[in-house]
Scaffold this active site. Structure first.
Site, PDB file in Angstrom:
ATOM      1  N   GLU A 148      -3.183  -4.762   1.869  1.00  0.00           N
ATOM      2  CA  GLU A 148      -3.161  -4.266   0.490  1.00  0.00           C
ATOM      3  C   GLU A 148      -3.903  -5.209  -0.451  1.00  0.00           C
ATOM      4  O   GLU A 148      -4.612  -4.764  -1.364  1.00  0.00           O
ATOM      5  CB  GLU A 148      -1.708  -4.080   0.028  1.00  0.00           C
ATOM      6  CG  GLU A 148      -1.002  -2.916   0.736  1.00  0.00           C
ATOM      7  CD  GLU A 148       0.432  -2.741   0.287  1.00  0.00           C
ATOM      8  OE1 GLU A 148       0.714  -1.840  -0.503  1.00  0.00           O
ATOM      9  OE2 GLU A 148       1.285  -3.534   0.740  1.00  0.00           O
ATOM     10  N   GLU A 193       4.783  -1.131   6.892  1.00  0.00           N
ATOM     11  CA  GLU A 193       5.992  -1.326   6.082  1.00  0.00           C
ATOM     12  C   GLU A 193       7.123  -0.356   6.420  1.00  0.00           C
ATOM     13  O   GLU A 193       8.303  -0.703   6.279  1.00  0.00           O
ATOM     14  CB  GLU A 193       5.666  -1.199   4.589  1.00  0.00           C
ATOM     15  CG  GLU A 193       4.956  -2.394   3.989  1.00  0.00           C
ATOM     16  CD  GLU A 193       3.438  -2.317   4.101  1.00  0.00           C
ATOM     17  OE1 GLU A 193       2.754  -3.094   3.416  1.00  0.00           O
ATOM     18  OE2 GLU A 193       2.934  -1.486   4.885  1.00  0.00           O
TER      19      GLU A 193
END
Length: 1512
Positions: free
Chosen positions: A179, A199
């Protein structure tokens, strides 16, 4: 029994992994085809998610801040290189994020910096956000630990900066690391970099903008696939997808990244902000179609995990409303999910797996693992071939030994097939498979064993065979060689007992299929060396297993813990529960399949073999079912031959086989465990608990015996070995989320009903008693968790059906109380349902056949202790109006069993109410001193009219659902089995405007005119003043109802909230709530209810004496369906007794408490007798003759000879010592007091009087009978008068003393009535009869002569021809149809009494206030209560409170005699009594107990050390 395949709690055997060729599809058409296949193959992708998860665990070792730093170097080219240093994977910890912000601010200001390159040290970019932060949040709930990185760092600081940033990626960029890279303006990568957003494997979603940027870089389809299924791609794949801008050799990475950054700065390369890109998103309809398919698949495969649907919501938000809007939603959802039970479970599992690598006295012993290069495996069957495969694919040479060429060829072929399977699934290349096969050697003898480093025996479970093998190989193998066995059940000491090498014998327990399943149980004995354990742990890691070191016992950790799993399912099946329903419940919980399908899959031979070993080992708690043997006799062998519980056909899913039901019926016939031969009725939740709580129970024994190093080891072993859902954290973690107390109580209850299979372990019992977690290490005694109400037993679930109806189910046993956590969760679920496009309407219902019993009363108790009103949740407006009633989607309440108080108010807030038959509906809040507080005061009158609503609230009157339908409270009554379906249809009908959308709060059509409503309220006020003059809640509720009628519903709601908060702190509420909990506490009697005994069935009762008490007692029994023999001494008295019982029944019919048919049925099980012949087969005798010691002794001597040995011998004496009654018998262990209060079929109290010789069983049996006949049983000690009559004997005496001191008798009665007693002591004597008064008075006065006042007044009244109500003349005049009136003609008689007693000081009447009258009558009662407490006549002070409330009608709103005294204070009571004793004599002399409490400032109710004089 080992399962077949494991994932993150989600498995599906036999589905192919999406091929690498598909993953690299270059055309859009191919990509769409790929994502569709990917979605269809979701189970395998989830299994791949497991691999990602395991890989993450292996590489993520977050270190302390000591090793964290961010280096910045500015080159002569004007490029600032920021290097993340946080070994081993450069985790993006909060300090790193803060440092990044600071360094960015610094370089933005520097003129010599043109561009930035971000990279990581040590050949890795970043492994993601620091997961230990999640663990910390889960411990303390502090969400502020999460840094604001998504907007503040990624958007504001990096993406929107005036200088470009390039990510130079090497090794890996996972989660937050990727990210961070996507927030940069370009990404340059080295070859073979691993890229992914895993995640969801931790129960959260990408939180640094990944949900928005990834779809904008790689397209929605691929973005969804990567995020939803935690799919990793290489840098080469990333380049094709558009995620990576260039792939360059590692040595050129930094230079290439610097050049690219300068090219952007100088506009030779595009300046790309990923968040603003839309070119890869496609059309909105295409994107929504991809998301729709993903939702459907995720619903099927991950129904219990919220993060999958949540991430799709967030992705869709960004596509529809823009990237920035998506970022904001992502942050909100991330913060919500990080506190979810799913995240807590998955993070726990993550750290649990890491912890397995640390074994005390092994990994910290300073040893180094030895190299294991060559391994011999004995046995080439399913397990042996699988183990061999696991070793050779990890480049460890294997020698496979079999007993003959045929078996060896089969074993070699099986290994080759395993390898080909891995090649087909693209897990292994063809070249690597060939290389692996080349280091496998098949042999028929032990000649090759001379130079192996380890041997793993994998033959059948035969002790002699294994012993023989180990004896042989010990002689041949080198001294350093590890001797391992793959046994799944046998004690290792037995296997190795004939060798001299027990220091190197170890268990290597693989799970099938061994080359796939990730768990390796390493079993050590007390003699296994630390070196051997360390070596096997190292081998486990090399072959990509998770090694868990466990102790040596039958079944080891996993199989031992889970042996009750299948047995519990079989017990339920034999108790009459449908096997396919059991499987369905277990699947819905998250297990890959139910226990019956698992047996089909594993094979019945395995089931019988391992089952026999475990049953023999744990016979005391095993259930042996004949079902598997019956199936085999029927020619079934599960999946092996296509027939078991299910039918197996190639290419089809297993289908339940209806023809198996007759076999199950045969099993039920053979086991004969169904109570009364009928199937038990259980909810899905009970099925789940009855299968899994015994597993928890065995886990407790495993922990207690030290079989595992730590509880989390057992958690991870069960997740990886038994496919226990990882998102539930493992068996112990899950159990701790429920609470030891609830599990213990449930098992104890079932053990009493169904036998020792459910018997709670001592470890569980101790943890439940001490309030500590099962996972806490031994010696932990922290009680901090008890300070806050836990959600141990509370759950709120939401299931959305294909019809678009979300069913929200309240589960908080036993009555689904609306505790604050439930209300908060309800609000959250509604918020979720409102946002979801697939939800059209909501149905609210309750678990276990009950809607809700109302608001959690324990909250009131807590508020009363600390005065903290903030404990009361703001739900009336926020939940009932804003969230439910004013929602854009309708709600329907599906009501079953009961909807009381807040439960009914919740239903009233819905737009319709559908009920099952005979549901109880009411608002009984006034019985607790408060008023309805969730809008009931406003909605009920609007639905049923003001008059009926006032009646229901003011008098806590309940109505059935059938009555409710007529009144307008219920919209429809349907059969229970149709309730949910009907409610769903009704909700959809509202949506589609086929039914009206009704907001009860806005209705006015049932209120009538204002003048009519006010007339109703006026009459109600008058009634309330008469019936409840001392209780404020009655008038206040009428005020609130009126407010809403006059000023509107919303105004009424606001007043309701204000008044509720005031009343909850009132003394009335405190007293009533105390009385409520006091009554509940009576069911717990130390050394009786916790003694592990079961109450025996009492089916026939004999009652001796058919007078007032005997006939009343008999009535109480027959109306509760217990047969009665009524014994009298002659036909005349017997006829009178039978007639009295008949009249009692007719009275109940007249009062509509019983139907005529039930009365007739009750009378039919009553038989009158004149001798003891029928006593030979009774279970209990209750003697209810006059208070004559010789007569009672004679009766007990006779019945002892006739009644069976188990028969309880009870007496209804109200005063006589039981030891005297039973002294001429040899059965004092079964002699007990059953003291009913008159009228016995009406009064709710049963004093159970025990002597020091009364058996625990007799007490427990009588308590159980008390419940059956709807009495509140209070166990008391044996003394004259027992608890109530003993405590209250000064009550009448005190009134008589006052009267003889010159106080008006009618004034005394009036004062006592005004206090809240139903009548004063003089009117009470009139009612009871003077004969009773004299008889009991004489016994009590003789017993307590030192503190008694003997008044001649009653005798004088009798001499005057008066006998109270019996003849219409006493202190009062009694005329039919009129209220009793004081009789002035009694005054001369009272004057005569005063003359005879001569106690008035100076011969003149004393002057006292009403308050002094009250105190002079009741303080002596308090004083005697102190003696009762001091002597241990009652278990606890609150028992005496509830006994006085129920037995003497002491006002419940004052809490009971001791509670009331504590509100006044011991010191004041002591001082008053002492003063009066000096003036008026020893009647008022304070007890030592009272004096001591007054001196120490202690409450009377506070427990003290056990009295040496205890009568208990």
């Amino acid at each position: 029994m080992p399962p077949i395949v494991v994932g993150l709690g989600i498995i599906s055997p036999g589905i192919q992994i999406v091929s690498g060729e598909d993953q690299n599809s270059s055309t859009e058409k191919d990509r769409k085809k790929h994502i569709t296949r990917g979605l269809k193959g979701l189970p395998t992708i989830i299994s791949g998610q497991r691999d990602t998860f395991i890989r993450l665990r292996q590489i993520c070792r977050v270190e302390t801040m000591a090793n964290m730093r961010l280096k910045v170097e500015v080159g002569s080219d004007g490029v600032a290189v920021m290097t993340i240093c946080n070994p081993p994977v450069n985790a993006v910890a909060p300090p790193i994020i803060l440092d990044l912000k600071e360094k960015y601010r610094e370089v933005m200001k520097r003129d010599d910096v043109k561009a930035i390159v971000v990279t990581g040290e040590g050949g890795r970019f970043s492994g993601g956000f620091d997961i230990s932060v999640f663990e910390a949040i889960h411990k303390d709930g502090d969400i502020s630990r999460l840094p604001d990185a998504s907007v503040d760092l990624l958007v504001n600081t990096i993406e929107d900066a005036k200088k470009p940033t390039v990510a130079a990626i090497e090794g890996l960029a996972l989660g937050g690391g990727l990210e961070l890279a996507m927030g940069c303006h370009a990404r340059i990568a080295a070859p073979k970099v691993q890229l992914g957003l895993p995640e969801l494997t931790l129960g959260v979603i990408p939180g640094f903008g990944g949900t928005q940027r990834l779809p904008r870089l790689v397209g929605v389809s691929k973005g969804v696939e990567m995020i939803l299924f935690s799919k990793l791609v290489t840098s080469e794949e990333g380049k094709k997808l558009g995620l990576i801008d260039a792939v360059v050799p590692s040595e050129e990475l930094l230079a290439a990244s610097r050049r690219w950054a300068l090219d952007i700065a100088e506009k030779r390369k595009p300046w790309v902000s990923s968040l603003r890109r839309t070119d890869r998103l496609g059309s909105l309809s295409e994107a929504r179609e991809v998301i729709k398919r993903a939702r459907q698949q995720a619903k099927q495969i991950a129904p219990n995990m919220p993060q999958h649907q949540a991430v799709l919501d967030v992705i869709e938000e960004g596509i529809v409303f823009g990237g920035y809007s998506g970022i904001l939603k992502e942050t909100k959802v991330f913060n919500e999910l990080v506190l979810s039970s799913t995240s807590k479970g998955l993070v726990h599992t993550f750290f649990a797996q890491r912890a397995t690598s640390k074994v005390p006295n092994v990994t910290d012993a300073g040893l180094k693992p030895r190299a294991i290069k060559k391994v011999a495996i004995i046995g080439g069957g399913l397990m042996g071939s699988g183990i061999a495969t696991a070793l050779i694919v990890s480049n460890i040479s294997v020698v496979l030994k079999e007993i003959n060429a045929n078996l060896l060829q089969k074993g070699m072929k099986a290994i080759e097939a395993n390898l080909q399977g891995l090649v087909a699934k693209r897990i292994l290349t063809k070249e690597k498979a060939e290389k692996a096969l080349s280091i496998l050697n098949g042999v028929l003898d032990y000649s090759e064993f001379k130079n192996v480093d380890m041997v793993i025996e994998a033959v059948i479970e035969s002790i002699p065979l294994k012993q023989s093998i180990f004896s042989e190989i010990e002689k041949i193998c080198p001294p350093h060689c590890i001797l391992a066995t793959n046994t799944s059940t046998i004690d290792l000491n037995m296997i190795g007992e004939k060798t001299n090498s027990q220091d190197r014998i170890i268990g290597a327990h693989f799970f099938s299929p061994a080359h796939v399943m990730p768990l390796l149980e390493i079993v050590r004995t007390e003699k296994t060396s630390a070196q051997t354990i360390l070596d096997l742990m190292t081998v486990g890691k090399i072959i990509k297993k998770v090694p868990v070191v466990v102790g040596n016992c039958i079944g080891f950790a996993v199989n031992r813990t889970f042996f009750p799993y299948t047995q519990g399912a079989h017990l339920l099946a034999n108790l009459g529960v449908d096997v396919f329903r059991i499987d369905g419940v277990i699947r819905n919980f998250g297990m890959p399949m139910g226990p019956f399908q698992l047996q089909d899959l594993a094979g019945y031979g395995v089931a019988l073999l391992t089952g026999e070993v475990l049953i023999n080992a744990f016979a005391d708690r095993s259930f042996k079912s004949p079902l598997v043997e019956l199936l085999m006799k029927n020619g079934r062998n599960g999946k092996n031959n296509g027939k078991g519980y299910y039918i197996y056909q190639k290419g089809s899913k297993p289908e339940p086989d209806p023809s198996v039901l007759s076999i199950i019926e045969e099993s039920r016939r053979l086991t004969n465990v169904m109570p009364g031969g009928k199937p038990i009725t259980v909810s899905d939740q009970e099925i789940l608990e009855m299968v899994l709580f015994p597993v928890v129970n065995e886990a407790c024994r495993v922990l207690d015996e030290g079989v595992v190093v730590r509880a989390s080891d057992l958690d991870i072993a069960c997740v990886l070995g038994m496919s226990f859902p990882a998102y539930r954290g493992g068996i112990v973690f899950w159990a701790d989320s429920i609470g030891a107390e609830y599990i213990f109580k449930s098992l104890k209850k079932w053990s009493e009903s169904y036998g020792s299979f459910f018997k709670p372990s001592t470890y569980l019992e101790e943890r439940a008693r001490k309030g500590i977690k099962l996972s806490d290490p031994a010696g932990t005694y922290s009680r901090s968790q008890l300070k806050v109400e836990t959600m141990a037993n509370m759950r709120l679930t939401m299931e959305v059906g294909s019809d678009g109806v979300a069913v929200i189910r309240i589960s908080n046993p036993p009555v689904n109380a609306l505790a604050p956590p439930i209300l908060f969760a309800l609000k959250e679920k509604y918020a979720e349902a409102m946002k979801r496009d697939d939800v059209k309407a909501i149905v609210v219902t309750g678990e276990g056949g009950r809607f809700s019993g109302g608001f959690d009363i324990s909250v009131f108790e807590a508020v009363h202790k600390d005065g903290d009103l903030s404990r009361l949740p703001n739900v009336s407006v926020d939940l009932l109006i804003n969230t439910i009633e004013d929602a854009k989607k309708p709600s329907v309440a599906a009501v079953e069993g009961l909807a009381l108080g807040g439960g009914l108010e919740l239903a009233l807030g819905c737009h319709a109410r559908i009920a099952a038959p005979k549901v109880q509906l009411s608002l009984p809040e006034l019985t607790l001193g408060v008023i309805p507080g969730l809008g009931g005061t406003q909605r009920l009158p609007r639905l049923v009219g003001v008059s009926k609503a006032v009646e229901m609230m003011l008098f806590s009157k309940s109505v059935t659902s059938e009555e409710g339908k007529k009144l307008g409270l219920i919209d429809a009554v349907v059969p229970s089995e149709e309730l949910l379906a009907a409610s769903r249809r009704w909700a959809l009908d509202i949506v589609e405007m086929r039914k009206p959308w009704v907001s009860s709060l806005r209705r006015t059509d049932r209120l009538g005119s204002l003048s009519e409503a006010r007339e109703v309220l006026k009459r109600a006020r008058q009634q309330a003043r008469q019936a409840a003059p001392n209780m404020p809640q009655h008038q206040r509720v009428l005020d609130v109802i009126e407010e809403g009628i006059v000023f509107g519903g919303y105004s009424g709601i606001l007043k309701e909230i204000k008044v509720s908060n005031e009343l909850v702190l009132s003394s009335t509420s405190k007293g009533l709530v105390h009385s409520f909990f006091a009554q509940r506490a009576t069911s717990k009697v130390p050394n009786v209810t916790d003694a592990g005994l079961k109450p025996r069935a009492i089916k026939k009762v004999a009652i001796i004496g058919g007078g007032l008490m005997g006939s009343g007692i008999a009535t109480a029994f027959i109306v509760s369906n217990i047969s009665v023999f009524l014994k009298e001494i002659n036909a005349d008295l017997l006829q009178k007794g039978m007639k009295a019982i008949d009249e009692n029944l007719q009275g109940l019919v007249a009062k509509r408490k019983m139907t005529k048919e039930k009365a007739e049925k009750a009378f039919s099980i009553l038989k009158g007798v004149l001798d003891y012949s029928e006593f030979e087969n009774v279970d209990m005798v209750i003697e209810a003759v006059i208070e004559s010691i010789p007569l009672k002794q004679s009766i007990f001597s006779e019945i002892e000879k006739i009644c069976p040995p188990h028969c309880i011998l009870a007496t209804n004496t109200s005063t006589i010592d039981l030891n005297i009654i039973g002294e001429k018998t040899n059965s004092q262990d079964r002699i007990i007091g059953a003291h009913f209060f008159s009228p016995a079929h009406v009064m709710p109290l049963l004093e159970i009087v025990r002597t020091e010789k009364t058996s625990t069983q007799a007490i427990l049996d009588l308590m159980a009978v008390g419940k059956i006949i709807k009495k509140v049983s209070v166990v008391v000690g044996n003394c004259i008068g027992f608890a109530v009559n003993r405590t209250f004997f000064p009550y009448t005496q005190g009134a008589h003393l006052l009267a003889n001191l010159g106080v008006d008798a009618f004034r005394i009665d009036r004062v006592i009535s005004n206090f809240g007693m139903p009548m004063g002591p003089f009117q009470l004597q009139d009612l009871a009869g003077y004969g009773v008064s004299l008889l009991t008075g004489k016994v009590l006065t003789n017993a307590f002569s030192d503190r008694s006042f003997k008044s001649p007044l009653v005798e004088l009244l009798m001499q005057n021809g008066r006998n109270g109500k019996n003849n219409g003349k006493g202190f009062y005049i009694y005329q039919k149809g009129s209220k009793p009136k004081p009789d002035p003609s009694v005054l001369p008689i009272i004057e005569e009494s005063r003359r005879l007693t001569n106690v008035m000081p100076g011969g003149k009447p004393i002057t006292v206030s009403d308050q002094e009258i009250l105190e002079m009558v009741l303080f002596p009662v308090v004083n005697e209560a102190c003696r009762v407490l001091d002597e241990g006549v009652v278990v606890r002070a609150s028992d005496l409170d509830v006994a006085c409330v129920l037995g003497m009608s002491f006002p419940a709103y004052r809490g009971g005699i001791v509670y009331w005294a504590d509100t006044i204070g011991a010191e004041y009571i002591f001082t008053s009594l002492k003063k009066w004793s000096e003036l008026y004599g020893s009647f008022f002399k304070p007890s030592k107990f009272l004096e001591e409490r007054a001196r120490k400032g202690m409450k009377l109710s506070e427990p003290a050390g056990t009295s040496s004089r205890s009568r208990m």
